[in-house]
Each structure stands twice: as structure tokens, then as C-alpha cells.
Design a protein around this motif. Structure first.
Motif, PDB file in Angstrom:
ATOM      1  N   CYS A 123     -31.548  27.547  39.314  1.00 32.61           N
ATOM      2  CA  CYS A 123     -31.106  27.499  40.538  1.00 32.61           C
ATOM      3  C   CYS A 123     -30.448  26.660  40.382  1.00 32.61           C
ATOM      4  O   CYS A 123     -29.775  26.811  41.905  1.00 32.61           O
ATOM      5  N   LEU A 274     -31.646  33.412  44.787  1.00 30.79           N
ATOM      6  CA  LEU A 274     -32.260  32.927  43.060  1.00 30.79           C
ATOM      7  C   LEU A 274     -31.707  34.356  42.385  1.00 30.79           C
ATOM      8  O   LEU A 274     -31.921  34.029  41.524  1.00 30.79           O
ATOM      9  N   GLY A 277     -28.401  33.451  40.852  1.00 26.02           N
ATOM     10  CA  GLY A 277     -28.515  31.940  40.377  1.00 26.02           C
ATOM     11  C   GLY A 277     -29.452  32.531  38.553  1.00 26.02           C
ATOM     12  O   GLY A 277     -28.715  32.571  37.695  1.00 26.02           O
ATOM     13  N   MET A 323     -32.077  27.208  47.423  1.00 27.96           N
ATOM     14  CA  MET A 323     -32.501  27.624  46.654  1.00 27.96           C
ATOM     15  C   MET A 323     -32.509  26.731  45.998  1.00 27.96           C
ATOM     16  O   MET A 323     -34.030  25.789  45.582  1.00 27.96           O
ATOM     17  N   TYR A 324     -31.546  26.094  45.417  1.00 24.92           N
ATOM     18  CA  TYR A 324     -31.290  24.739  44.656  1.00 24.92           C
ATOM     19  C   TYR A 324     -32.006  23.921  45.121  1.00 24.92           C
ATOM     20  O   TYR A 324     -32.835  23.262  44.757  1.00 24.92           O
TER      21      TYR A 324
END
Length: 440
Positions: A123, A274, A277, A323-324
């Protein structure tokens, strides 16, 4: 007229109000204490789930507490205190046999069996690179390429030479001191490096992390102190400072106007981010046998290439970035606690800290900063700003950049700092892994 009893109760009420309003990790202190008590009772009674539920509870509560303490200790808070405590305290508890077996068991299940660190890496790498503004990424990198390259070369050369003076093998100095300092932090740099090194050398990842982390921490501290000194130098010698402007012509300000406001939070896009990633991580694993380069490193290359050629819809890039942000905001300190518990040997960590080691790390960063200063002046940049942005190459990820730029009061340079840290760090991880494959 206020009654004496009410007046006497006022200080107590004020203290109670302050107690209830104090927050840890966004939670009121009483709620944090209640959650901690529940988890502690489960550990004491042997009822703590040996899975990710128990693991998340222990890791997140410990990470939130230690990071909060690290933020409040004078001096330490300015040099990465939260990360230092989250790594060192669990490592010391394990080293001295003070950690509860039930807590250790569930942390092991979460970090090793469930591979939470790999999900975190996936992520972070995907979101940090795909979330950057493409125009700023390309044009900003072109502006910073020469100072960054010169700073990296100066850091490598100075580190190896000083290492030789102290009896260090050049290969060891490069791979285990220079590279972790310039690798872009712990999540984006040290973790992928440790996985890559482990696969190439056949050495346990924990031993490698213990060897890599001290250099990254010391490098970040020296960079923060250097930025503060550069700020004072710029105030005393105005012709060298742009007061936050990088290029003398002001072209960088035009470029920074391209930066868009962050998109509103979209839960569906976060889910797509997600999945993206995870898929990029899997792609790296698929390509690893064909190239001989570890999958997490190939993931970095794939994310950068896909960003440059615009192969991924902008909405999914936004999802990956959100998400990061979620992972880095909520799980960074939890992951550091897990690393400190399982992968950072207390004995090896303490053995790494020696006067010679400190000098080598400091010289590496100072050489890089000096190169950024003089090359920036040669390229018609403001030398102070060029040196500060180059110093971010040794920052501990995004939090390191914040510390370096806040120390110099240059937060407006964050987009260029991110290029220095993320792209410069990713490049170092890839190059170091390829070179290790060739020379070991």
C-alpha cells in the motif's frame, strides 16, 4: 457569589476535564485506557486471540502510546522520537525477556504468518508513487535530478572513504550504511531492502533490519539538524536564500500551482487502491524469477513506470493514494512496533551504535547537503533551498520530510522533498538490489 465548595472543586473539575480531553491516536484518554485494559486482561487471562484481531490490538495500542510519548519528550520529538521509541522499546523488551508470551505470540502471527508488513509495503509503495502529481513528478524530478545525482554521488564517495579510514569494508559501507540512509525511510526503504537483501544473501530478515535501521535513523537526525543550520545560514546571508523559493527565476512556483487539491475520501476507490497495491506486489513476485530481482523491488519499478506512461486510471491512482494515507496514518507505528519486536535484535542494534558509525553516517549526509548547496548555486537555484531538498533524500519517508522542512521553515518545498525522498529513495533501493545481486 460563588460558594466556597464550588470554588474549591473548580481545580479538580479542570483537571478532570483536561484528562478527558487529552487524546491518543484521536481517542479520548479514558477510551484509550479502557481499550488497553481490555487487551491487558485478555493477555493476563490467556484469552488474547492468536490472530490478526489480537495482533492489531496489541500493535496499534503499543504504537499509539509509544509514538505519543516520543512526541512529548524534549529534543527527541524533533529527531524522530515516535519512530525511535516504537522500534527500540519492543526490541529492548524482547532483549531483556520482559514481553508477555501471549503478546509476542499474536504479534508473530500477525507480522510473520499473516505478513502484515508486506501488505503495508504494498500500500505504501503503490500509493506514494501513484499518488504524486504527474507533471510535478516529471518536471520536479528534472529540476532536482542534477543536485540529487551529485548529492548521491558525494554521499557514496564520502561514506566509502570515511568508512575505509575506520576500517569498514567498502561494500559493507555502501550496502548497509549509505543505502539505508538514502533509501527513503523505513516503510518504503529499509523494509524492501531487507527483503531483497535476505533473498540474495540468504540471511534472516531480522538480522538485516537490525543492521539497516540505525543508519536510517542517524541519517534522518543529521538531515534535520543540517536543515536547521541552513535556515540560520540563509537568514545571515540573504543572497543564498530564496525564503522557500527553489529556482531563482521562480519557475518552481509556476509548477507548484499545478498541484491539485486532494480528492474527497471515496471508500470504493480506497478498496480499488488496496487491490491495486496487492496486484502490483503480486506482479513483482511474478517477475522476480525472470529477472532475479526481488519482487518488492520490482514493484517499485512497476509503479513508477505505470505512473509515467499513464497506464492506470486517475481514479484508481487516487484510491491507491487514499489507501496509502490510511495505512501510513494508522498503521505506521504499529508496524514499527512489530518490527522492533520480531526483526530488530537488541544486541545487534546496540552493537551498531559506535563513534565510528556515527561519524560515517554524519559525513554521508553532510557530503550530500554540501553537494546540493554548490550544485544548486551552479544551476541558478537558491543554494539553501537546493541543499534542504537534497537533504530530504536521507529523510525517514514523509514524516522525515516534515521534520526536515519544519526545522528549516520551508514546508512549501514539500513536493520537491517528496520527489527527493520517494523517487530518489526508490531508485537507491532498486540500484542497491541489482548491485548486490552482481557483487555478492
Amino acid at each position: 457569589m460563588e460558594s466556597p465548595s464550588i470554588a474549591q472543586d473548580a481545580p479538580a473539575l479542570g483537571r478532570f476535564s483536561a484528562f478527558t480531553q487529552f487524546r491518543i491516536g484521536g481517542m479520548p484518554l479514558p477510551m484509550f485506557a479502557a481499550l488497553t485494559l481490555v487487551t491487558a486482561l485478555a493477555i493476563a487471562s490467556g484469552r488474547l486471540p492468536n490472530d490478526m484481531i489480537g495482533g492489531f490490538a496489541v500493535l496499534m495500542l503499543s504504537g499509539l502510546l509509544l509514538s505519543e510519548i516520543g512526541r512529548r519528550i524534549p529534543l527527541l520529538r524533533h529527531i524522530g522520537g515516535p519512530a525511535i521509541l516504537c522500534l527500540f522499546v519492543p526490541s529492548a523488551l524482547i532483549g531483556y525477556g520482559l514481553m508477555e508470551p501471549a503478546a509476542l505470540k499474536t504479534i508473530t502471527t500477525t507480522m510473520k504468518t499473516a505478513n502484515l508488513q508486506y501488505l503495508y509495503i504494498a500500500c505504501l509503495v503503490a500509493g506514494s508513487i501513484l499518488g504524486m502529481n504527474r507533471k510535478i513528478l516529471i518536471q520536479g524530478f528534472l529540476k532536482m535530478f542534477v543536485p540529487l545525482l551529485a548529492g548521491t554521488a558525494a554521499a557514496v564517495a564520502a561514506g566509502i572513504l570515511v568508512g575505509l579510514a575506520f576500517g569498514y569494508d567498502p561494500k559493507h559501507t555502501f550496502f548497509f550504511i549509505v543505502v539505508p540512509i538514502l533509501g527513503g525511510g523505513i516503510g518504503e526503504g529499509v523494509l524492501p531492502l531487507s527483503i531483497g537483501y535476505s533473498q540474495i544473501l540468504g540471511t534472516p530478515q531480522g538480522d538485516l533490519i537490525a543492521s539497516l535501521v540505525p543508519a536510517a535513523l542517524i541519517g534522518n537526525v543529521v538531515a534535520i539538524l543540517s536543515a536547521g543550520l541552513l535556515k540560520r545560514f540563509g537568514e545571515q546571508h540573504r543572497r543564498y536564500s530564496g525564503d522557500g523559493v527553489l529556482v531563482r527565476t521562480g519557475e518552481d512556483q509556476e509548477l507548484l500551482r499545478e498541484k491539485k487539491d486532494e480528492a474527497p475520501l471515496d471508500l470504493k476507490l480506497m478498496g480499488a487502491g488496496l487491490l491495486l497495491g496487492c496486484s502490483l506486489f503480486i506482479l513483482g513476485e511474478l517477475l522476480a524469477p525472470l529477472t532475479g530481482i526481488p519482487g518488492p523491488v520490482l514493484m517499485i519499478v512497476a509503479a513508477a513506470l505505470l505512473k509515467v506512461v499513464r497506464s492506470i486510471p486517475e481514479s484508481m491512482e487516487t484510491g491507491a493514494y487514499q489507501m496509502y494515507k490510511f495505512m501510513s496514518t494508522n498503521l505506521t507505528f504499529a508496524i514499527l512496533v512489530g518490527l522492533g519486536t520480531l526483526f530488530v535484535s537488541w544486541d545487534k542494534l546496540m552493537a551498531a551504535f559506535s563513534p565510528a558509525y556515527f561519524v560515517i553516517c554524519a559525513v554521508i549526509v553532510l557530503a550530500m547537503v554540501a553537494a546540493g548547496f554548490f550544485v544548486g548555486a551552479w544551476l541558478k537555484m537558491y543554494p539553501v533551498e537546493s541543499a534542504i531538498v537534497t537533504a530530504c533524500h536521507s529523510g525517514l519517508g514523509g514524516t522525515g520530510d516534515v521534520a526536515i522542512l519544519s526545522s528549516s521553515n520551508r514546508m512549501g518545498l514539500m513536493p520537491f522533498a517528496q520527489i527527493s525522498t520517494r523517487i530518489g529513495g526508490a531508485a537507491m533501493v532498486v540500484i542497491a538490489t541489482v548491485l548486490m545481486k552482481l557483487f555478492y
